[in-house]
Design a protein around this motif. Structure first.
Motif, mmCIF file in Angstrom:
data_model
loop_
_atom_site.group_PDB
_atom_site.id
_atom_site.type_symbol
_atom_site.label_atom_id
_atom_site.label_comp_id
_atom_site.label_asym_id
_atom_site.label_seq_id
_atom_site.Cartn_x
_atom_site.Cartn_y
_atom_site.Cartn_z
ATOM 1 N N VAL A 1 17.164 -1.996 8.780
ATOM 2 C CA VAL A 1 18.480 -2.148 9.375
ATOM 3 C C VAL A 1 19.572 -1.756 8.378
ATOM 4 C CG1 VAL A 1 20.092 -3.792 10.423
ATOM 5 C CG2 VAL A 1 17.647 -3.952 10.915
ATOM 6 N N ARG A 2 19.551 -2.390 7.211
ATOM 7 C CA ARG A 2 20.591 -2.151 6.204
ATOM 8 C C ARG A 2 20.130 -1.217 5.104
ATOM 9 N NH1 ARG A 2 22.615 -8.253 5.242
ATOM 10 N NH2 ARG A 2 20.669 -8.731 6.246
ATOM 11 N N ASP A 3 18.887 -1.365 4.689
ATOM 12 C CA ASP A 3 18.365 -0.600 3.569
ATOM 13 C C ASP A 3 17.685 0.683 4.044
ATOM 14 O OD1 ASP A 3 18.782 -2.465 1.258
ATOM 15 O OD2 ASP A 3 17.552 -3.784 2.513
ATOM 16 N N LYS A 4 17.549 1.596 3.104
ATOM 17 C CA LYS A 4 16.746 2.804 3.316
ATOM 18 C C LYS A 4 15.465 2.613 2.513
ATOM 19 C CE LYS A 4 20.760 5.786 3.586
ATOM 20 N NZ LYS A 4 21.663 6.567 2.782
ATOM 21 N N PHE A 5 14.435 3.398 2.817
ATOM 22 C CA PHE A 5 13.195 3.286 2.058
ATOM 23 C C PHE A 5 13.464 3.508 0.574
ATOM 24 C CE2 PHE A 5 9.325 4.856 0.071
ATOM 25 C CZ PHE A 5 8.469 3.807 0.369
ATOM 26 N N GLU A 6 14.368 4.417 0.258
ATOM 27 C CA GLU A 6 14.694 4.705 -1.132
ATOM 28 C C GLU A 6 15.234 3.464 -1.840
ATOM 29 O OE1 GLU A 6 15.609 6.576 1.529
ATOM 30 O OE2 GLU A 6 14.236 8.229 1.182
ATOM 31 N N ASP A 7 15.980 2.620 -1.098
ATOM 32 C CA ASP A 7 16.488 1.371 -1.674
ATOM 33 C C ASP A 7 15.338 0.423 -1.999
ATOM 34 O OD1 ASP A 7 19.116 2.301 -1.228
ATOM 35 O OD2 ASP A 7 19.162 1.395 0.775
ATOM 36 N N ILE A 8 14.383 0.316 -1.081
ATOM 37 C CA ILE A 8 13.220 -0.551 -1.269
ATOM 38 C C ILE A 8 12.392 -0.021 -2.450
ATOM 39 C CG2 ILE A 8 11.167 -1.556 -0.183
ATOM 40 C CD1 ILE A 8 13.852 -2.307 1.194
ATOM 41 N N TYR A 9 12.215 1.290 -2.500
ATOM 42 C CA TYR A 9 11.489 1.932 -3.594
ATOM 43 C C TYR A 9 12.182 1.636 -4.927
ATOM 44 C CZ TYR A 9 9.332 5.729 -6.316
ATOM 45 O OH TYR A 9 8.665 6.452 -7.269
ATOM 46 N N GLY A 10 13.499 1.715 -4.937
ATOM 47 C CA GLY A 10 14.265 1.393 -6.150
ATOM 48 C C GLY A 10 14.070 -0.054 -6.574
ATOM 49 N N TRP B 1 0.829 -1.207 0.000
ATOM 50 C CA TRP B 1 0.000 0.000 0.000
ATOM 51 C C TRP B 1 0.864 1.258 0.000
ATOM 52 C CZ3 TRP B 1 -3.166 1.913 4.773
ATOM 53 C CH2 TRP B 1 -4.012 2.949 4.390
ATOM 54 N N ILE B 2 1.877 1.314 0.886
ATOM 55 C CA ILE B 2 2.688 2.541 0.908
ATOM 56 C C ILE B 2 3.564 2.656 -0.334
ATOM 57 C CG2 ILE B 2 2.612 2.832 3.410
ATOM 58 C CD1 ILE B 2 5.523 1.868 3.507
ATOM 59 N N LEU B 3 4.019 1.522 -0.860
ATOM 60 C CA LEU B 3 4.775 1.588 -2.113
ATOM 61 C C LEU B 3 3.874 2.043 -3.260
ATOM 62 C CD1 LEU B 3 7.015 -1.558 -1.667
ATOM 63 C CD2 LEU B 3 7.814 0.804 -1.936
ATOM 64 N N GLU B 4 2.635 1.566 -3.268
ATOM 65 C CA GLU B 4 1.667 2.013 -4.286
ATOM 66 C C GLU B 4 1.468 3.518 -4.194
ATOM 67 O OE1 GLU B 4 -2.192 3.738 -4.847
ATOM 68 O OE2 GLU B 4 -1.826 2.730 -2.952
ATOM 69 N N GLU B 5 1.336 4.027 -2.982
ATOM 70 C CA GLU B 5 1.159 5.472 -2.800
ATOM 71 C C GLU B 5 2.332 6.245 -3.406
ATOM 72 O OE1 GLU B 5 -1.392 7.384 -1.036
ATOM 73 O OE2 GLU B 5 -2.487 5.532 -1.449
ATOM 74 N N ALA B 6 3.548 5.746 -3.180
ATOM 75 C CA ALA B 6 4.735 6.418 -3.718
ATOM 76 C C ALA B 6 4.855 6.242 -5.232
ATOM 77 C CB ALA B 6 5.990 5.888 -3.016
ATOM 78 N N LEU B 7 4.612 5.019 -5.709
ATOM 79 C CA LEU B 7 4.778 4.729 -7.133
ATOM 80 C C LEU B 7 3.760 5.453 -8.011
ATOM 81 C CD1 LEU B 7 5.463 0.906 -6.818
ATOM 82 C CD2 LEU B 7 7.085 2.602 -7.704
ATOM 83 N N LEU B 8 2.561 5.654 -7.492
ATOM 84 C CA LEU B 8 1.492 6.266 -8.297
ATOM 85 C C LEU B 8 1.286 7.751 -8.001
ATOM 86 C CD1 LEU B 8 -1.197 3.423 -8.213
ATOM 87 C CD2 LEU B 8 0.495 3.907 -9.984
ATOM 88 N N GLU B 9 2.148 8.314 -7.183
ATOM 89 C CA GLU B 9 1.993 9.698 -6.742
ATOM 90 C C GLU B 9 1.768 10.685 -7.887
ATOM 91 O OE1 GLU B 9 3.998 12.281 -3.278
ATOM 92 O OE2 GLU B 9 5.404 11.405 -4.706
ATOM 93 N N ASP B 10 2.532 10.579 -8.944
ATOM 94 C CA ASP B 10 2.431 11.531 -10.050
ATOM 95 C C ASP B 10 1.693 10.968 -11.265
ATOM 96 O OD1 ASP B 10 3.815 13.518 -8.658
ATOM 97 O OD2 ASP B 10 5.748 12.667 -9.255
ATOM 98 N N SER B 11 0.931 9.899 -11.057
ATOM 99 C CA SER B 11 0.229 9.288 -12.185
ATOM 100 C C SER B 11 -0.982 10.128 -12.572
ATOM 101 C CB SER B 11 -0.227 7.870 -11.823
ATOM 102 O OG SER B 11 -1.327 7.916 -10.944
ATOM 103 N N ASP B 12 -1.531 9.833 -13.734
ATOM 104 C CA ASP B 12 -2.731 10.538 -14.179
ATOM 105 C C ASP B 12 -4.007 9.754 -13.872
ATOM 106 O OD1 ASP B 12 -2.315 8.534 -15.994
ATOM 107 O OD2 ASP B 12 -2.314 9.810 -17.768
ATOM 108 N N LEU B 13 -3.915 8.808 -12.936
ATOM 109 C CA LEU B 13 -5.100 8.057 -12.511
ATOM 110 C C LEU B 13 -6.032 8.985 -11.743
ATOM 111 C CD1 LEU B 13 -3.207 4.908 -11.237
ATOM 112 C CD2 LEU B 13 -4.601 5.042 -13.309
#
Length: 186
Positions: free
Chosen positions: A144-153, A91-103
């Motif tokens: 622990v090791r990753d940042k959210f930006e890494d997961i997003y990538g 859900w939170i990844l969807e929010e980030a991935l679709l943030e600038d979409s035209d949906l």
């Protein structure tokens, strides 16, 4: 086992085709179902989920200690009471991935609803996992090791594979126009 990108693509196609088979001739709803199917399990890329799953499947022994010393900072025992479940992360990844979409707003709601509720909501004594902002804060703190930006990538890389699969499956009549994520910046 099936690659995550193949699973996501297959679920997206089935969701889309199900609406067509049921003669739901609403292209916006079909698009939302396709995207929800593609994103429903994207949260499984979470490294903590992967560690939990590998231990559960016996691929990593319970008493395994990584050579990099990360175990020193890690929580004593992984628990979904204190960590988001994969559909909550989806859900939170969807929010980030679709943030600038035209949906449109309705499509965004349908997608989020499909992702969040594709499993029943777990009972938690003190449920802090009801809003994307709260889930994000808890998840970010647990890394622990990753940042959210890494997961997003990593999520974007999986979606890129899904888009590639869509391009290879011309018979599905689905293409990148059904998936606004293809316009995501690198």
């Amino acid at each position: 086992s099936q690659a995550l990108s193949k699973h996501l693509f297959a679920v997206g196609v089935v969701a889309h085709q199900l609406l067509k088979t049921l003669h739901v001739n609403n292209s916006k709803l079909q698009q939302a179902a396709f995207i929800a199917g593609i994103l429903h399990d994207i949260g499984k890329i979470d490294p903590e989920f992967q560690n939990w799953l590998n231990k559960k499947l016996g691929k990593i022994p319970e008493d395994f200690i990584p050579e990099d010393g990360v175990h020193i900072d890690a929580p004593a025992k992984f628990s979904f009471e204190k960590h988001p479940r994969h559909h909550e992360l989806s859900w939170i990844l969807e929010e980030a991935l679709l943030e600038d979409s035209d949906l449109n707003t309705s499509q965004r709601f349908q997608i989020a609803h499909g992702i969040y509720w594709h499993h029943t909501k777990p009972f938690r004594k003190d449920d802090k996992f009801t809003k994307p902002e709260a889930i994000y804060a808890i998840f970010k703190k647990s890394l622990v090791r990753d940042k959210f930006e890494d997961i997003y990538g990593k999520a974007k890389a999986v979606i890129k594979d899904v888009v590639s699969l869509a391009g290879d499956q011309k018979s599905t009549r689905l293409n990148s126009s059904h998936l606004p994520l293809y316009r995501m910046p690198s």
